[in-house]
Scaffold this active site. Structure first.
Site, PDB file in Angstrom:
ATOM      1  N   HIS A   1     -45.542  47.875  27.056  1.00  9.37           N
ATOM      2  CA  HIS A   1     -45.949  46.471  27.181  1.00  9.37           C
ATOM      3  C   HIS A   1     -47.384  46.346  27.695  1.00  9.37           C
ATOM      4  CE1 HIS A   1     -45.152  42.139  28.027  1.00  9.37           C
ATOM      5  NE2 HIS A   1     -46.053  42.348  28.988  1.00  9.37           N
ATOM      6  N   GLU A   2     -47.669  47.032  28.790  1.00  8.83           N
ATOM      7  CA  GLU A   2     -49.003  46.921  29.383  1.00  8.83           C
ATOM      8  C   GLU A   2     -50.062  47.588  28.504  1.00  8.83           C
ATOM      9  OE1 GLU A   2     -49.566  44.943  31.712  1.00  8.83           O
ATOM     10  OE2 GLU A   2     -47.479  44.597  32.314  1.00  8.83           O
TER      11      GLU A   2
ATOM     12  N   HIS B   1     -51.324  45.067  26.085  1.00  6.00           N
ATOM     13  CA  HIS B   1     -52.374  44.217  26.679  1.00  6.00           C
ATOM     14  C   HIS B   1     -53.706  44.977  26.733  1.00  6.00           C
ATOM     15  CE1 HIS B   1     -49.720  40.987  27.689  1.00  6.00           C
ATOM     16  NE2 HIS B   1     -49.052  41.646  28.630  1.00  6.00           N
TER      17      HIS B   1
END
Length: 445
Positions: free
Chosen positions: A31-32, A35
């Site tokens: 997920h990170e 980003h």
């Protein structure tokens, strides 16, 4: 649920927590990274990429000036971009105002609106992509049942010796022509429920007839994590031969008895590789998704059945595997949203929402069934995390996307004061949801 039930042996606790940390760390990292990498592609500089919170256990600085670190509390993570005041990506106003125009362009708050929206959306998107890739890879590795239906690996079932052989093509059962793979399960329901049935096979080019056990017996092909069956010690490969001393030969008979139990304790006679034992368990009331989007409530013990043989498989094409991955991911999204809606209107029990303890227990249970089950669970949980982050709650990615949509419509972002208030409200809502889910872990059956 009694609190003592939440305290397993020390070894099991380590196993459960370890599985939970591994699953969550993989999902958070993906997920990170979404980003981070999309932000980098959009010209936004990342100062810190952290897996976990709190005291830093390990870190290194890369050539782009990003600090990669692992922190002591492995229950989340964050990317701190240039100009952020902290992990929540709120703006460091004094630092931001002191920057020149070129430097501001490389901050999250000074980048063009399209760059900010792509960067925010990338986290959930990467969770969905990971789920699709895992589901697709699983179907590529395991394959799909060949059509026409052929016998693959034989399962250990009472009365099944060498009547069936790998490679046999199922032509008919009890004189009824066997359909293709997709219709075979429905076809089985039309057969007489007897310990043995007549099978017509094509073997090495010849047509032969033999007698073998009922094709869909009360076999434990897999167990649902956290289910009554798993808690009672049932294992994959078990065959349930009787319930409350009533002999059964089909999985449908087992389903009927459990469904009519109304939650009463059941005594199962279990056969496994020639050995027999007795298992006592109590069915749980569960809300199951329906194809039309609704739910039905049934008493379940938490097992899925299977044929007396594993069908022969063939490897699907990449397109078919990718389509399966997308369909499976969308199914999880659709049933999750439907479940939340039905809980909100009171159509199903709110105990269906579980918190960190429930997720940790499910992680450990999935890992205990093997690597393939654990990887599948990670894909399911990744979809759930991606979906949760898209909810329009400030502090979540969905909340930030709402702010960006507001800016796109009005031509200006929300004021700093409004953002602070909304972020506080969002944090309060998220904490309330977490406390509610945790209370379900502790007090729901």
């Amino acid at each position: 649920m009694e609190l003592t039930e939440l305290i397993p042996t020390f070894g099991n606790t380590i196993y459960t927590v370890g599985a939970f940390i591994i699953a969550l760390s993989v999902i958070v990292a993906v997920h990170e990274y979404g980003h981070y990498i999309v932000g980098r592609w959009c010209g936004i500089k990342a100062e810190v990429f952290s897996l976990g919170f709190g005291p830093v256990l390990w870190s290194r600085m890369d050539r782009r000036g990003t600090k990669w670190q692992v922190a002591a509390l492995p229950f989340g993570g964050y990317v701190k971009f240039l100009g952020d005041a902290g992990a929540a990506s709120d703006k460091a106003s004094d630092e931001f105002e002191a920057m020149d125009a070129e430097t501001r362009r490389h901050t999250m708050h000074g980048a063009p609106l399209w760059a900010r929206m792509l960067t925010v959306a990338a986290g959930p998107a990467f969770n969905f992509i990971m789920s699709i890739l895992i589901f697709s890879a699983v179907i590529l590795v395991t394959g799909v049942a060949s059509d026409p239906l052929r016998v693959g690996e034989l399962r250990q079932v009472p009365g099944l010796e060498d009547q069936l052989q790998p490679g046999d093509e199922i032509l008919a059962v009890e004189g009824q022509d066997a359909p293709g793979v997709e219709e075979f399960r429905t076809f089985v329901d039309t057969l007489p429920v007897e310990p043995e049935l007549a099978y017509t096979l094509r073997r090495d080019g010849d047509e032969v007839t033999t007698r073998a056990p009922y094709p869909f017996p009360p076999l434990v092909a897999s167990l649902t994590p956290g289910s009554a069956a798993m808690a009672a010690g049932l294992e994959q490969g078990d065959v349930i031969t009787a319930v409350n001393e009533e002999p059964i030969a089909s999985f449908e008979e087992l389903r009927r008895i459990v469904g009519a139990s109304d939650g009463a304790e059941l005594t199962l006679d279990v056969w496994h590789d020639g050995a027999t034992r007795e298992v006592v368990l109590t069915p749980k009331r569960m809300d199951l998704p329906l194809p039309d989007g609704g739910f039905e409530t049934r008493w379940l013990i938490g097992i899925t059945g299977g044929l007396i043989f594993a069908p022969e498989t063939e490897t699907p094409g990449l397109g078919a595997a990718a389509s399966y991955g997308v369909q499976q991911t969308w199914y999880i999204v659709r049933t999750s949203l439907s479940g939340l809606y039905n809980m909100t209107i009171g159509a199903i029990d709110s105990c269906n929402l579980r918190g960190p303890i429930g997720i940790a227990q499910t992680s450990g249970a999935a890992a205990s069934q093997g690597l393939d089950s654990f990887i599948w669970f990670i894909a399911v949980l990744s979809t759930a995390v991606g979906l949760l982050n898209l909810f329009p709650i400030p502090v979540l990615d969905g909340g930030h996307l709402v702010f960006h949509v507001y800016e796109a419509v009005t031509g200006r972002p929300p004021s700093d004061r409004a953002l602070r208030i909304l972020m506080t409200v969002g944090l309060a809502l998220l904490l309330t949801l977490m406390v509610f889910a945790l209370s379900n872990d502790l007090f729901c059956p």
